[in-house]
Design an enzyme around this catalytic site. Sequence first.
Site, short mmCIF file in Angstrom:
data_model
loop_
_atom_site.label_atom_id
_atom_site.label_comp_id
_atom_site.label_asym_id
_atom_site.label_seq_id
_atom_site.Cartn_x
_atom_site.Cartn_y
_atom_site.Cartn_z
N GLU A 117 50.42 38.80 45.96
CA GLU A 117 50.26 38.14 44.65
C GLU A 117 50.16 36.63 44.84
O GLU A 117 49.36 35.96 44.19
CB GLU A 117 51.47 38.46 43.75
CG GLU A 117 51.32 37.97 42.30
CD GLU A 117 51.83 36.56 42.05
OE1 GLU A 117 51.60 36.05 40.94
OE2 GLU A 117 52.45 35.94 42.94
N ASP A 133 55.65 40.15 47.75
CA ASP A 133 55.48 39.04 48.70
C ASP A 133 56.16 37.78 48.18
O ASP A 133 56.43 37.64 46.98
CB ASP A 133 53.99 38.78 49.01
CG ASP A 133 53.17 38.42 47.78
OD1 ASP A 133 53.39 39.00 46.70
OD2 ASP A 133 52.30 37.53 47.89
ZN LIG Z 1 55.87 35.35 41.36
#
Ligand SMILES: [Zn+2]
Length: 382
Positions: free
Chosen positions: A133, A71
């Site tokens: 993340e 992401d």
């Molecule tokens: Zn990163």
Amino acid sequence: MKSQQILEKLIGFATVSRDSNLALIEFIRDYLTECGVECELIHNDERSKANLWATIGPTDRGGVVLSGHTDVVPVDGQPWTLPPFEMTERDGKLYGRGTADMKGYIACVLAAVPSFVSADLKTPIHLAFSYDEEVGCLGVRSILSMLEDKPHQPTACIIGEPTELKPVLGHKGKLGVRCHVKGAPCHSAYAPEGVNAIENAAKLITKLTQIGERLAESSRRDERFYPPFSTVQTGVIEGGQALNIVPADCRFNWEVRSLPGFDAGEVEREMRDYAESELIPKMRAVVPDTDIVFEPLQSYPGLTTEASSEVAALIATLAGRNDFGTVAYGTEGGLFHEAGIPTVVCGPGCMDQGHKPDEFIAIEQLERCDAMMQRLVEHLGA
Ligand SMILES: [Zn+2]
């Protein structure tokens, strides 16, 4: 495919954390299948996103995890002069959202897969590509719980966040908390009859500031980090409607950036104690139906790997240097470390360009990471 071509494909998938990453994950799965590598997808509950896990080499022993998140952060409101989700090459640099943070590393790992496959690996290489993340290291947690059930735990993990390929052994942990002060409104002319949510929030924030000052003066320091102590701050606040109304609600978000080994929960407990013993009784003495509520936002543990560890020796060999450092930002590494998997951070590009408009990675960084992947093959094949 070369890493640069793969990166161009990866940048074309707009995998902002709030959106699905499935098209990108399917592209990687198809690529790995063509290389003869099987992989496992671990979906979120809504099946809108997935992590990818794959193993190359023997399956009867631990191995080295190459870990990256798929992401990226949003581009909304940023003054990009180039298309963010279309890679542009200019003056030895590749522009696009995620080039540095951290699709560049994933591209280098994927470009090396054919040589991982053809090498006679004595130690397996695992690929771990996660979702979400950037919004609190959420996706990787299901990879780690899947690993708990495997008979052989990985012996090392290399998180490829951008460090300009310097080996990094540590970062601080983070705890984010949202606090909601539920006061009681009234006409401001009768202020003592209401419970002012903003004023109570201000007392809590002052308490947090005092805790921060105490942490800064504490003997608990670690000079590998800057600042060398744990820190706190309030980042967002909202409350109130009009000057002539005693505000009923105030919400604020605060965080602790903790040195490895420092329990950020201590700060949260101190804040809760203060709310429960000092503030809430006084609020309820005026209006019973008032409260202060804390709810967790994102959190991840710190990373602290010993310079004398095997994983540190491995990354020193691969990176060709042993001047170990730390980084200010957080990574999934803290969670791998907490799960008992020795972890380092080392990847191409520079976080100075991460999260910014016209994010880029130097082609030279990709080439150096390609070379690091080849050293990994030689090392694990030997
Ligand atoms: Zn990163």
